[in-house]
Design a protein around this motif. Structure first.
Motif, PDB file in Angstrom:
ATOM      1  N   THR C  82     -34.212  65.700 -39.146  1.00 39.89           N
ATOM      2  CA  THR C  82     -33.042  65.167 -40.011  1.00 39.89           C
ATOM      3  C   THR C  82     -32.233  64.255 -39.170  1.00 39.89           C
ATOM      4  N   ARG C  84     -27.650  62.991 -39.287  1.00 40.09           N
ATOM      5  CA  ARG C  84     -26.535  63.403 -39.890  1.00 40.09           C
ATOM      6  C   ARG C  84     -25.557  62.403 -39.966  1.00 40.09           C
ATOM      7  N   ILE C 127     -30.336  58.785 -49.774  1.00 40.55           N
ATOM      8  CA  ILE C 127     -29.451  59.861 -49.181  1.00 40.55           C
ATOM      9  C   ILE C 127     -27.927  59.484 -49.671  1.00 40.55           C
ATOM     10  N   THR C 128     -27.541  60.153 -50.322  1.00 38.02           N
ATOM     11  CA  THR C 128     -25.889  59.934 -50.957  1.00 38.02           C
ATOM     12  C   THR C 128     -24.966  61.079 -50.378  1.00 38.02           C
ATOM     13  N   HIS C 131     -25.269  64.834 -51.002  1.00 37.89           N
ATOM     14  CA  HIS C 131     -26.146  65.684 -50.328  1.00 37.89           C
ATOM     15  C   HIS C 131     -25.506  66.122 -49.189  1.00 37.89           C
ATOM     16  N   PHE C 132     -24.472  65.592 -48.608  1.00 39.71           N
ATOM     17  CA  PHE C 132     -23.862  66.075 -47.466  1.00 39.71           C
ATOM     18  C   PHE C 132     -22.950  67.094 -47.864  1.00 39.71           C
ATOM     19  N   LYS C 133     -22.099  67.030 -49.022  1.00 42.78           N
ATOM     20  CA  LYS C 133     -21.379  68.181 -49.751  1.00 42.78           C
ATOM     21  C   LYS C 133     -22.277  69.042 -49.837  1.00 42.78           C
ATOM     22  N   ALA C 135     -24.979  70.186 -48.614  1.00 41.17           N
ATOM     23  CA  ALA C 135     -25.165  70.806 -47.198  1.00 41.17           C
ATOM     24  C   ALA C 135     -23.941  71.751 -47.005  1.00 41.17           C
ATOM     25  N   PRO C 188     -27.939  66.340 -44.509  1.00 39.75           N
ATOM     26  CA  PRO C 188     -28.261  66.186 -45.825  1.00 39.75           C
ATOM     27  C   PRO C 188     -28.975  67.267 -46.276  1.00 39.75           C
ATOM     28  N   LYS C 190     -31.148  67.447 -50.067  1.00 40.00           N
ATOM     29  CA  LYS C 190     -31.898  66.808 -51.027  1.00 40.00           C
ATOM     30  C   LYS C 190     -31.886  67.565 -52.301  1.00 40.00           C
ATOM     31  N   SER C 201     -34.818  63.748 -43.586  1.00 45.83           N
ATOM     32  CA  SER C 201     -34.219  62.457 -43.354  1.00 45.83           C
ATOM     33  C   SER C 201     -34.318  61.732 -42.178  1.00 45.83           C
TER      34      SER C 201
END
Lengths: 318, 286, 526
Positions: C82, C84, C127-128, C131-133, C135, C188, C190, C201
């Motif tokens: 990954t 970050r 990666i948008t 995707h972090f939200k 996670a 992130p 997916k 990632s």
């Protein structure tokens, strides 16, 4: 006096089968109530350090750990009858699947070693019994006594030291190719070979003293023929049946061999599950081992009348 | 008296297996009893000079005759004291196993019926376990494992095989006429058991005991090797071998000696058993 | 051997339910350029870019779910798979990674991250910010029971106003928030992908994973820097120490994450052999902890006496790679004082303290209670050395070596004293001290198994927590550390030094201050 004609197969099968089931039930009782006393709270272990008391009691509830022991056992047996061995606490996977994954490795090691026990053991026994000089007999005795007195794990360590650390000839177990299997097999075989060599020796000597052998000799057959054609057949059959009932000690040896050589089989799984306090896993592994032992005893029991050496004796004497 | 002694001596020398076994056992018993005087150091003492500057055990030499272990302790002293634990646990376990086996076997054979069925089925149960698995589970539920605790665990696993043998012998004794005679004369059952059955089981009890001691010592070493024997810093041979697992390539003496002692001890009992078995068989068949 | 699992961090991930549902795995490779900010490749590897690297460890990988993975090897694999928003440099400093930059509101409550454009997963998907939200929402979801949930409990809300923008609002200012954004929990996720494995990632992706056996990683073809690294990584799990070594020497294994004690004793004086070793101090303190509510450890004089009995130079002999400890805080945590003199053993002083505490002839038999430790050869060795030192001044203790699972529960609730190791999730004194020595964390609420209560230390830790990084903050932590050393709920013993052992031809191996075991940046020739 047993005679195959007198055996009622239906009754025999039923009685032996029932006895086997009762034995296995006993195994579940003993194991369950031993494991039940394992220290540590499985629910707290599962929940983790950050879990609040509410979560822990919820887990305890869902695992049925609040119930009295007898009721827990009842639940366990009910699921068992349906073929459900439960879910491993540690791996979160069905115990039956985990055992099925590990069983082939254990069987490959165990059955090969078992074959070696018989073949090599008989060969050594025959070697000593065929021409019983004091030297051969003495060597045979020394080998068998030392062999059965040697811990499998010590042999394992010595083999690792010599063949891996010093000579570097062989890999240190672990699985994969046949090469990986050589050392574990050697370690697991020693005790059994020593044991069966003595049995084969005793059995062959007993057979060679019998009348039909004397008859064969009197007929002028060469000694090698006497031993091969008449002696061996009669001497080794009981050995095979005996070996069938010896699965429990084979499995004990497997536990140590797998530990020393990191052989990913059921023995290692058993030791790991005890260290992990993984109760369903312990119950599962012990039960499956016991099923193997009881089943092999059952097979021997049923097949024994067919192989009864006395019948063979009668045939050969003609 | 003297001739008797000579007879006995003669008898023993003609039985090399028995002689070897008894001699070995004697040596081990001397080592075990004399450990506090024979051992040059306390078995748990960690010597500063037992480890090199980088933490490797010191090899055999003037100071440590059989070398030092990975904690800087004297291997020789630990081996001697280990004999106490090994023999103590082995013999204790055997006493428990034979005692239980005798009780179960004789009761089953003598009383027959439901008693026999129940007792022999439980014997089957115990024999259906690979003993090491049951021992591991039992040891794991016993947090404070004293030598006595280990003897108890091993003894509780070892009674089934003797029980079977004793039952068989009791059955054949029951057929004999003198028991019936004793019964008809009004002797109590318990009295018959103790006076007329148990004494006849002596020879095979001796055989089962020496075989049992051999396997008890092996099992104890095995459990210690798996890390569930008498806890550190007690000098058990099995735990010494367990330590050796990570050190054998650098310090082979750590793996060699404890293993050898296990083999010798177990072999001593096996030799005695072997000889007794032969003698017993000889007496019966001829 | 070092078994990372003794450390608190991550201990529990194994035990948590691996939540999450199956889904289509998306593993086909595809185009997608990315520049690398992956840390850790400290070696100057000649780019060979290929081959298989085989690593062996005694530990298991309990889960590869990014929300669940927390013990060292699980984290290490997730880290390799990954990237970050921010990352840790080889020195342990925070650096931008998938976030190009970020703005923090004046009150320190709102973080606005601007993502780099054109960043993709191994299959080419973008990666948008969402995707972090996803996670962070997963980690905070009680149903997932993430061991990392508490790191993100200060979050009030998360929004993704656009694909390239992520806004995180905190309940209150947190000077260390960026640190937790750099952890693998925040990688992130997916949408629609399976959560058992990390969304790929990073430079590697999971090819297969069998618990208790092995994990196989393959290189992400679109990852630029990784082209010079090995093509596949096989991590053999649960390999017993002696076997690790024999396999290593037999050529079956290229890299050992730790060096077995016996091998260390053999090579540590051999300069030639040390060419294949990388060693570095990490932020971990080995200590002797006491339950300060139980006799005889209730009395601080007895605890101090135990401290005076310990011979740290001898312990180091027993422990292999390590350094004698002079303080509670490990050397690379801001605020630590690594230059403080190491306390020397003083058996006479110890006996005097014991006499003051009412034990002029030492403690009665077995009254020192039971010292708990997790069972492995290295820890047993150290614990037996402690036992021997304490016996020397008249404190008899028993050892209880148990499995790691039992240890975690046992030392918190049953032990009189224990041998423990502790390290922070990221280099920060607050992250190190608060969970284990703040009175708020006394069990069952936390991991303060010593039941240490000091108002002085509590208030210092609380104030420092809110103070931005700098001298003031460090000074407060130093004061707290001095109080702790004086009260002696813990006796610091050793600082951990990690050593990696690699075969000829392997390069780029490193020890990372945050990730410790790091699988990226390694190449292999021949």
């Amino acid at each position: 006096m047993k005679s195959p004609a007198g055996v009622n197969w239906g009754t025999l099968l039923f009685r032996r089968g029932a006895t086997a089931l009762v034995t296995l039930w006993g195994v579940t009782v003993v194991t369950f109530f031993i494991v039940y006393r394992l220290p540590g709270d499985p629910a707290a272990l599962l929940a983790g350090p950050r879990a609040d008391p509410a979560t822990i009691s919820q887990i305890r509830e869902s695992l049925g750990l609040n119930q009295p022991p007898l009721q827990q056992y009842g639940g366990y047996i009910t699921r068992l009858v349906r073929g459900d061995l439960g879910v491993s606490y540690v791996r979160r996977e069905p115990v039956s699947r985990l055992i099925a994954q590990r069983l082939p490795a254990t069987l490959a090691l165990g059955l090969t070693a078992w074959a070696i026990w018989l073949v090599l053991g008989s060969a050594i026994g025959v070697w000593a019994a065929a021409r019983p000089t004091p030297l051969r007999e003495g060597a045979m005795l020394a080998f068998s006594v030392i062999g059965v007195s040697t811990p499998t794990f010590w042999v394992g360590i010595l083999l690792l030291y010599v063949f891996v650390s010093r000579l570097g000839w062989l890999p240190a177990g672990g699985g994969g190719s046949f090469k990986h299997m050589i050392l574990p097999l050697a370690a697991l075989s020693l005790t059994g070979v020593a044991y069966y060599s003595r049995l084969a020796h005793a059995s062959l000597r007993g057979t060679l003293g019998q009348d039909f052998i004397r008859t064969a000799r009197a007929k002028g057959l060469p000694e090698s023929q006497v031993i091969l054609r008449h002696g061996l057949r009669n001497a080794l059959l009981p050995l095979v049946t005996l070996a069938g009932t010896d699965l429990a000690s084979l499995l004990s040896g497997v536990v140590f061999t797998e530990t020393v050589f990191d052989w990913k089989g059921m023995g290692l799984l058993a030791v790991e599950s005890v260290s992990n306090l993984d109760i369903p896993m312990i119950l599962g592994v012990v039960l499956i081992s016991a099923v193997l032992v009881v089943a092999s005893n059952l097979v021997v029991d049923l097949v024994y009348p067919l192989l009864d050496p006395r019948i063979e004796v009668a045939d050969s004497a003609v | 008296m003297l001739t008797r002694f000579r007879d006995a001596a003669h008898c023993v020398t003609r039985r090399p297996a028995l002689l070897a076994g008894l001699l070995l056992a004697l040596l081990l018993v001397i080592a075990a009893i004399g450990a506090p005087w024979l051992a040059p150091y306390p078995p748990e003492k960690q010597h500063r000079d037992g480890l090199t500057a980088v933490g490797a055990p010191v090899p055999p030499g003037m100071h440590f005759r059989l070398g030092a272990d990975s904690r800087g302790r004297d291997v020789f002293s630990r081996l001697l004291h280990g004999a106490r634990l090994s023999l103590g646990i082995g013999l204790g376990a055997t006493a428990i196993a034979i005692g239980l086996g005798l009780t179960v076997g004789v009761c089953a054979g003598y009383f027959g019926g439901w008693t026999e069925t129940l007792l022999m089925r439980s014997t089957d149960v115990v024999l259906a376990f690979p003993s090491i698995l049951l021992a591991v589970a039992m040891a794991a539920v016993t947090p404070r494992r004293s030598a006595f605790g280990m003897a108890l665990i091993i003894g509780l696993l070892g009674w089934a095989a003797p029980a079977r043998v004793f039952r068989g012998e009791t059955l054949s004794l029951r057929e004999r006429s003198y028991l019936e005679a004793a019964l008809s004369m009004g002797a109590g059952k318990l009295r018959i058991l103790l006076r007329h059955v148990v004494p006849h089981l002596g020879p095979s009890a001796l055989v089962m005991a020496s075989l049992g001691a051999a396997s008890a010592i092996l099992l104890d070493a095995g459990l210690s090797f798996l890390g569930i024997g008498v806890p550190a810093p007690a000098p058990t041979w099995g735990s010494m071998l367990e330590e050796a697992r990570t050190w054998y390539s650098l310090a082979p003496w750590l793996a060699f000696w404890p293993g050898l002692l296990v083999v010798l001890t177990v072999a001593a009992f096996n030799l005695v058993a072997y000889d007794l078995q032969r003698t017993l068989r000889g007496e019966r068949t001829g | 051997m070092k078994r990372r699992t003794l450390l608190e961090r991550g201990a529990w991930s194994s035990l948590l339910l691996v939540a999450g549902c199956g889904g289509d795995s998306s593993q086909s490779s595809g185009p997608g350029g990315s520049d690398s900010a992956t840390p850790g490749a400290s070696g100057a590897a000649r780019p060979t870019g290929g081959g298989t690297l085989t690593v062996a460890t005694a530990d298991d990988i309990k889960s590869l779910d990014t929300a669940v993975a927390y013990d060292t090897w699980s984290t290490s694999v997730v880290h390799a798979c990954t990237r970050r928003l921010v990352d840790y440099s080889p020195a342990g400093d925070l650096i931008p990674d998938l976030a190009e930059k970020w703005d923090v509101s004046a009150d320190g409550v709102e973080y606005r991250f601007h993502l780099k454009s054109g960043q993709t997963y191994a299959d080419g998907a973008q990666i948008t910010a969402a995707h972090f939200k996803a996670a962070l929402d997963r980690v905070r979801d009680p149903k997932v029971a993430s061991p990392g949930a508490s790191f993100y409990s200060g979050i009030k809300s998360i929004t993704a106003p656009s694909a390239a923008e992520l806004v995180v609002t905190l309940k209150a200012a947190e000077p260390t928030f960026l640190n937790v954004v750099g952890l693998t929990f925040a990688a992130p996720v997916k949408p629609g992908g399976k959560t058992e494995w990390p969304s790929p990632s990073g430079p590697y992706q999971v090819e297969s994973y069998e618990q208790g056996d092995k994990v196989v990683l393959t290189r992400n073809p679109s990852h630029e820097a990784a082209r010079q690294w090995v093509e596949r990584i096989v991590v053999q799990l649960k390999v017993e120490e002696a076997l690790q070594l024999t396999r290593f020497k037999g050529g079956e294994v290229d890299l050992l994450g730790s060096i077995p004690a016996a091998e260390w004793a053999r090579i540590s004086a051999d300069r030639n052999a040390l060419k294949n070793v990388i060693q570095d101090a990490v932020n971990q303190t080995w200590y002797l902890g006491f339950n300060t509510e139980k006799k005889p450890w209730k009395d601080a004089r007895v605890r101090r006496a135990a401290g005076l009995a310990i011979d740290r130079a001898r312990l180091k002999q027993f422990a292999g790679p390590s350094e004698p400890a002079s303080g509670v805080l490990p050397p690379h945590v801001p605020g630590a004082s690594p230059d403080r003199a190491v306390p020397q053993p003083d058996p006479e002083g110890a006996k005097k303290l014991l006499a003051e505490a009412g034990f002029p002839t030492g403690l009665p038999k077995a009254s020192g209670g039971t010292l708990w430790l997790a069972d492995n050869e290295r820890y047993r060795r150290i614990a037996e050395a402690i036992q021997s030192d304490l016996a020397g001044v008249g404190i008899p203790i028993e050892l209880r070596a148990v499995t790691f699972r039992e240890y975690l529960e046992g030392y918190r609730n049953q032990a009189d004293c224990w041998f423990g190791g502790w390290y922070p999730d990221y280099p920060d004194a607050g992250n190190f001290l608060e969970p284990v020595l703040h009175s708020r964390a006394i069990p069952p609420k936390g991991s303060n198994a010593a039941r240490y209560r000091s108002q002085t230390v509590d208030s210092l830790l609380d104030t420092a927590h809110k103070t931005p990084a700098g001298d003031d903050r460090n000074k407060m932590y130093l004061q707290a550390e001095m109080s702790i050393l004086n009260d002696a709920p813990w006796i610091p013993l050793l600082y951990e030094v990690e050593a990696r052992y690699f075969r000829e031809g392997v390069s780029g191996v490193s020890v990372h201050p945050v990730w410790r075991q790091i699988l990226t940046g390694i190449s292999k020739s021949g």
